[in-house]
Design an enzyme around this catalytic site. Structure first.
Site, PDB file in Angstrom:
ATOM      1  N   GLY A 147       0.825  -1.195   0.000  1.00 43.70           N
ATOM      2  CA  GLY A 147       0.000   0.000   0.000  1.00 43.70           C
ATOM      3  C   GLY A 147       0.856   1.240   0.000  1.00 43.70           C
ATOM      4  O   GLY A 147       2.073   1.188   0.186  1.00 43.70           O
ATOM      5  N   THR A 150       0.494   8.507   2.955  1.00 49.59           N
ATOM      6  CA  THR A 150       1.059   9.839   2.940  1.00 49.59           C
ATOM      7  C   THR A 150       2.555   9.766   3.180  1.00 49.59           C
ATOM      8  O   THR A 150       3.325  10.530   2.621  1.00 49.59           O
ATOM      9  CB  THR A 150       0.433  10.663   4.076  1.00 49.59           C
ATOM     10  OG1 THR A 150      -0.971  10.444   4.058  1.00 49.59           O
ATOM     11  CG2 THR A 150       0.737  12.127   3.923  1.00 49.59           C
ATOM     12  N   PHE A 151       2.922   8.838   4.005  1.00 47.07           N
ATOM     13  CA  PHE A 151       4.303   8.797   4.460  1.00 47.07           C
ATOM     14  C   PHE A 151       5.238   8.058   3.540  1.00 47.07           C
ATOM     15  O   PHE A 151       6.434   8.168   3.650  1.00 47.07           O
ATOM     16  CB  PHE A 151       4.364   8.158   5.842  1.00 47.07           C
ATOM     17  CG  PHE A 151       3.807   9.054   6.900  1.00 47.07           C
ATOM     18  CD1 PHE A 151       4.627   9.926   7.585  1.00 47.07           C
ATOM     19  CD2 PHE A 151       2.462   9.054   7.176  1.00 47.07           C
ATOM     20  CE1 PHE A 151       4.111  10.777   8.539  1.00 47.07           C
ATOM     21  CE2 PHE A 151       1.927   9.897   8.133  1.00 47.07           C
ATOM     22  CZ  PHE A 151       2.751  10.762   8.813  1.00 47.07           C
ATOM     23  N   GLY A 152       4.708   7.275   2.677  1.00 51.65           N
ATOM     24  CA  GLY A 152       5.573   6.512   1.803  1.00 51.65           C
ATOM     25  C   GLY A 152       4.894   5.237   1.357  1.00 51.65           C
ATOM     26  O   GLY A 152       3.680   5.198   1.135  1.00 51.65           O
ATOM     27  N   VAL A 154       4.397   0.945   1.750  1.00 55.50           N
ATOM     28  CA  VAL A 154       4.493  -0.200   2.649  1.00 55.50           C
ATOM     29  C   VAL A 154       4.732  -1.427   1.779  1.00 55.50           C
ATOM     30  O   VAL A 154       3.951  -1.716   0.869  1.00 55.50           O
ATOM     31  CB  VAL A 154       3.214  -0.375   3.488  1.00 55.50           C
ATOM     32  CG1 VAL A 154       3.349  -1.584   4.402  1.00 55.50           C
ATOM     33  CG2 VAL A 154       2.947   0.881   4.310  1.00 55.50           C
ATOM     34  N   ASP A 267      -6.766   9.187  13.567  1.00 54.24           N
ATOM     35  CA  ASP A 267      -7.127   8.835  12.189  1.00 54.24           C
ATOM     36  C   ASP A 267      -7.756   7.456  12.132  1.00 54.24           C
ATOM     37  O   ASP A 267      -7.417   6.632  11.275  1.00 54.24           O
ATOM     38  CB  ASP A 267      -5.901   8.917  11.276  1.00 54.24           C
ATOM     39  CG  ASP A 267      -6.297   8.926   9.795  1.00 54.24           C
ATOM     40  OD1 ASP A 267      -7.467   9.237   9.497  1.00 54.24           O
ATOM     41  OD2 ASP A 267      -5.446   8.616   8.947  1.00 54.24           O
TER      42      ASP A 267
END
Ligand code: ATP
Length: 978
Positions: A147, A150-152, A154, A267
């Site tokens: 997946g 936002t952060f990068g 996986v 979240d």
């Protein structure tokens, strides 16, 4: 594959026959001994057969046998292509480097970080790309991308050392992302090790983290499909009540843990709740703590995904862990309905929906103080009349929500209004009129209707406008919907009790100077600046926080340890027997910290250093990361969240009408310092208990077993349990549903000998693949219209603008820059710009994800949903497949592993249990022990699952919705061949 061709001239039989028949002359020896007529021989006159025609059988010897295995052409041209080339050209030279790379990252053009990163600062991953923890030398071999966030990215990675798969989140190579990701590391590590060492609270486990190619990589246990995807797989039909109950219990257990730790997830949504791969029963875990913060450090105002956003966040009021309970209520409703309860297309729309569906509005005391009240409400009375809260409760509100026209006149823009998906606009009617499953007996329907009443009452306590009245996890966990008791009358929750400690053996910190928990912002118990007022709450006892001293008291932030010599490098306090700890996300090996001034540092965390420069007098036995600081910089919170606590007002100018800046973690959904463009990506991606601290949280377990049930054809069994509550958590995943979405995960190796806890686990579910989506969920053309009216991901929140974002970031940057600089050094950031602190990230191209969603997402999601025809609870997939094999088990770290956090093991601690022998378990200094439920690679016996014969997720028969629901969430990138 290898075949012996019967026609092959090299066939041994043919060979022998050939020699026997084709040879014009016998061999020389034969020839010499051939019975040629000899006049001298007495027997010469005897008749002999002609030698060429007949001779005695001579068994072929091995040396004379020549076997040529001729492989099928396809094998020679694929698997053995190299050999084939060599046959064609003996000079052909092959090396693996010549292999075309299968890119998993898009775009795959390396433009940053010496070509390692793409324009989005994402590490360009290819299949078999190796991530290496520089400390432990452990290798993580990328296999696929699970997946994007936002952060990068996986990635699912294979760990050869432990023969296991896990999920590695590879953070973008930008300081702002890395900083915020460190919060996730810190909070999750604390939750795992301190609060939930036995992995019973449905929080994802974190195993490792390191920096590779300048990217922070965080290793998690490998999980499976998220709940949004699960609902989607069910074609947006709600899940059976039993499943909803089961999942509710599990999420509640997680939330109880968070509340006790004083951590707000910020979240919570179906996409952030993932099914486990490794357990026989349906188990879920909460992921993505990248937006989480401490209750006492609620700096960001722009948090929570919109559908799940609480009224107080929307209004810009101070918030607590109660906002997660609101989101939880929304999730429970969505699990039952298959659609979001409040699919607001804008914040205005969201509020309107809340008010209509719930019938009510936020209390006046909230509206009076909230920053955004005037944006949505008008005052129709005298605000000063409500000074006395009791009076305001009894009287009519002095606030009235704006009409659409009034809002437009005030804001000078039309609010985005989404479609209405329910025939009714009040909670009771929506739930009670939701189609029942087909084939229910009258008796079952009556039972289910009772459970629905319980559900309504349950939801009422969760989606409560007044945060002070909203049930806590503890209160909610006693509800009949959760406990399974018969629902007879509206639930009266017990009074909320003072926070109870979860981790065992936690001892009250008597240190007058405070302690690291407090200093680090990790104290859940210090009376908060932003606590919701207790007035007007019937559920709160107006008692002081008796636990306020449990974790630390007000005072200096100096490191403290009653027992000399046990100073934890990473922040700990307590006495020798009961040492508390939290974790520095970046360990000593990454920091190379040297003591400043007189401070004796046994290790530190990143933020310790810069504060040390300012405050170096500490002779800490175990320098606290937050020790001796002028102000407490929370380790448990984002460095970027480190803001003077009473600073809500400071954000108001640049804030989009809210009292704090957006969380960097909210980059995608709500517009964030990390870039609003990421929002589109995230938007598109949409993606039981043994409560150790209190017997009140003991989870009842369910004896519920699901029977095969497939109603599509009106045949087969029916699901049991929907009309009664589960008492034992033996509910299994519906193999017929889940299996559709899963790829078999191959276990490459066996269990490493060092993993006793990983035995006896089976069951594995691979990720849903796009391809499977395409195969399973068709996309009829007539659905495109519906999709076209969906919210534009780029306009995820119309109230937010990049300009506002920038303004907020400027305000934030002063706080962040210092730590960012430090971290940047740690990360060996290449660009000077990155050292400045937070900056706007490169825009994230919306290419693949967005286009996928626009073209395929909505359309394929609703293939079987007729307009105006609600998707009933249903088991959509008739195909029953056995549970897939497991492939995931956690790689244990070597006990000798010298990971960053393990370096000071001697000074470090144990977490909770004094007596728990960890000797044969994990190195707790760094990683978590694998839960006993870790997958050992043993497949579920197919007959083992109650779902094997088709389990119903609950099918409803008639219409509940007037339209199809919004969907925008895209999935995975399965790479391409370069
Ligand atoms: N432990 C895991 N096992 C399997 N898949 C995972 C795991 N963690 C994350 N994923 C997948 O990766 C996706 C992104 O993960 P995550 O939400 O943690 O990233 P993020 O960048 O924080 O996302 P967001 O943008 O929502 O903040 C998830 O939606 C999920 O599909």
């Amino acid at each position: 594959m290898d075949e012996v061709s019967p026609n092959d001239e090299a066939d041994p039989r043919a060979h022998h026959l050939g020699r026997a028949t084709d040879s014009p002359e016998p061999s020389s020896s034969s020839s010499s001994s051939s019975p040629s007529p000899s006049p001298s021989s007495s027997s010469s006159s005897a008749w002999h057969p002609r030698p060429l025609a007949f001779r005695g059988y001579v068994a072929p010897t091995s040396t004379s046998l020549r076997v040529v295995v001729r492989r099928p052409l396809v094998v020679r041209l694929t698997k053995e292509i190299v050999e084939t080339y060599r046959i064609c050209n003996p000079h052909f030279n092959y090396s693996e480097e010549l292999n075309p790379k299968r890119y998993l990252t898009t775009p795959s053009v390396g433009v940053l970080n010496d070509g390692y990163d793409n324009a989005n600062s994402d590490l360009i991953l290819t299949v078999n790309f190796v991530l290496v923890n520089p400390d432990t030398k452990r290798r993580y071999i990328v296999k696929e991308v699970l997946g994007h966030g936002t952060f990068g990215q996986v990635a699912k990675c294979w760990v050869p050392e432990t023969c296991s798969f896990l999920a590695v989140k590879i953070i973008k190579n930008q300081p702002a992302y890395s900083q915020q990701a460190l919060v996730e590391v810190s909070i999750l590590t604390t939750l795992n090790k301190k609060y939930d060492p036995e992995d019973k609270h449905h929080i994802v486990r974190i195993y490792d983290y390191f920096i590779c190619h300048q990217h922070l990589c965080i290793c998690f246990e490998l999980l499976d499909t998220n709940l949004y995807e699960l609902i989607k797989l069910n074609h947006f039909r709600g899940l059976s009540l039993s499943i909803v109950q089961l999942f509710s219990r599990q999420i509640l257990r997680g939330l109880a843990l968070l509340k006790d730790a004083g951590i707000i997830h910020c979240d919570l949504k179906p996409e952030n709740i993932l099914l486990c791969t490794s357990t026989k029963q349906a188990e879920i875990k909460i992921i993505d703590f990248g937006s989480a913060c401490m209750e006492e450090r609620t700096v960001y105002s722009y948090i929570q995904s919109r559908y799940y956003r609480s009224p107080e966040v929307l209004l810009g009021y101070r918030y607590t862990t109660a906002i997660d309970m609101w989101s939880f209520g929304c999730i429970v409703a969505e699990l039952f309905l298959g659609l979001p309860l409040f699919p607001g297309a804008s914040e205005f729309d969201l509020l309107q929906r809340m008010i209509k569906i719930l019938g009510g509005q936020p209390p006046d005391y909230v509206l009076k103080e909230a920053k955004n009240t005037t944006k949505f409400f008008k005052c129709i009375g005298n605000v000063h009349d409500m000074e006395n809260f009791q009076a305001s409760i009894c009287q009519r509100s002095v606030y009235q929500v704006l009409s659409e026209e009034e809002y437009e006149a005030r804001e000078l823009k039309k609010p985005s209004i989404g479609k209405e998906y329910f025939n009714y606009m009040n909670l009771e009617a929506i739930v009670t009129s939701y189609p029942y499953r087909k084939n229910l007996t009258k008796e079952d329907m009556i039972k289910e209707s009772q459970v629905r009443l319980a559900l309504i009452d349950f939801l009422r306590g969760l989606v409560e406008f007044d945060p002070a009245k909203r049930w806590s996890p503890f209160q909610a966990s006693g509800h009949p919907f959760v406990t399974g008791e018969p629902f007879t009358c509206p639930y009266q929750p017990p009074l909320e009790t003072p926070r109870m400690l979860v981790a065992q053996n936690i001892k009250v910190d008597h240190h007058p100077g405070g302690g690291h928990w407090f200093a680090a912002g990790l104290s859940p118990n210090v009376v908060g600046r932003n606590r919701v007022p207790l007035h007007s709450s019937p559920n709160f006892q107006a008692v002081p926080y008796a636990h306020a001293s449990s974790y630390g008291s007000l005072g200096s932030h100096g490191s403290y340890n009653d027992g000399a010599g046990l100073g934890s490098s990473y922040g700990s306090y307590g006495d020798n027997a009961n040492l508390f700890a939290y974790y520095s996300p970046v360990g000593p090996s990454a920091m190379n910290i040297s003591s400043q001034g007189n401070g004796k540092m046994l290790g530190s965390s990143p933020d310790a250093r810069w504060r040390n420069f300012q405050y170096s007098h500490v002779n800490g036995l175990g320098m606290s990361p937050s020790a001796g600081n002028i102000a407490s910089l929370p380790l448990g919170t984002s460095p970027s969240q480190f803001t003077p606590p009473n600073s809500y007002g400071q954000f108001s100018v640049g804030s989009p009408g809210q009292f704090g800046p957006p969380s960097p973690a909210r980059g995608s959904l709500q517009g964030s310092p990390l870039g609003k463009t990421a929002a589109a990506g995230q938007f598109n991606r949409r993606k039981g208990w043994t409560y150790s601290g209190s017997s009140q949280y003991q989870e009842s377990s369910s004896s519920l077993h699901w029977q095969g049930h497939h109603n599509e054809g009106g045949n087969s069994g029916q699901a049991e349990g929907s009309s009664h509550l589960p008492n034992e958590s033996t509910l299994h995943l519906p193999s017929n549903l889940i299996a559709v979405s899963r790829k078999q995960q191959q276990v490459v190796g066996g269990i490493s000998s060092g993993f006793p806890a990983m035995q006896n686990v089976s069951g594995s579910f691979a990720q849903v693949s796009n391809r499977q989506w395409h195969q399973t969920l068709g996309a009829p053309d007539d659905m495109h219209d519906a999709g076209s009216s969906l919210p534009n991901p780029g306009d995820w929140d119309p109230n937010y603008s990049d300009e506002l974002l920038l303004e907020e970031m400027e305000e934030e940057s002063s706080d962040k820059s210092c730590l960012a600089t430090e971290f940047g050094k740690v990360m060996h950031l290449s660009s000077a710009e990155s050292l400045v602190g937070v900056r706007r990230p490169t825009k994230v191209p919306t290419s693949s994800t967005n286009s996928f969603i626009r073209h395929n997402g909505p359309a394929q999601s609703f293939i079987h949903v007729e307009p105006g025809n609600p998707p009933p609870h249903d088991q959509y997939f008739g195909q029953i497949r056995g549970l897939s094999n497991p492939s995931h088990f956690m790689p244990p770290p070597s006990h000798n592993s010298f990971s960053r956090l393990a370096q000071h093991r001697a000074q470090r601690l144990y977490y909770g249990r004094a007596s728990s022998g960890r000797g044969n378990e994990w190195d707790y200094n760094k990683m978590q022990a694998p839960s006993s439920s870790f997958n050992n690679g043993v497949a579920h016996p197919h007959g083992n699952s109650s779902f094997i014969n088709g389990m119903s997720w609950g099918r409803r028969a008639s219409d509940a919705f007037t339209n199809i629901p919004p969907t925008t969430r895209g999935r995975k990138d399965y790479g391409r061949i370069a």
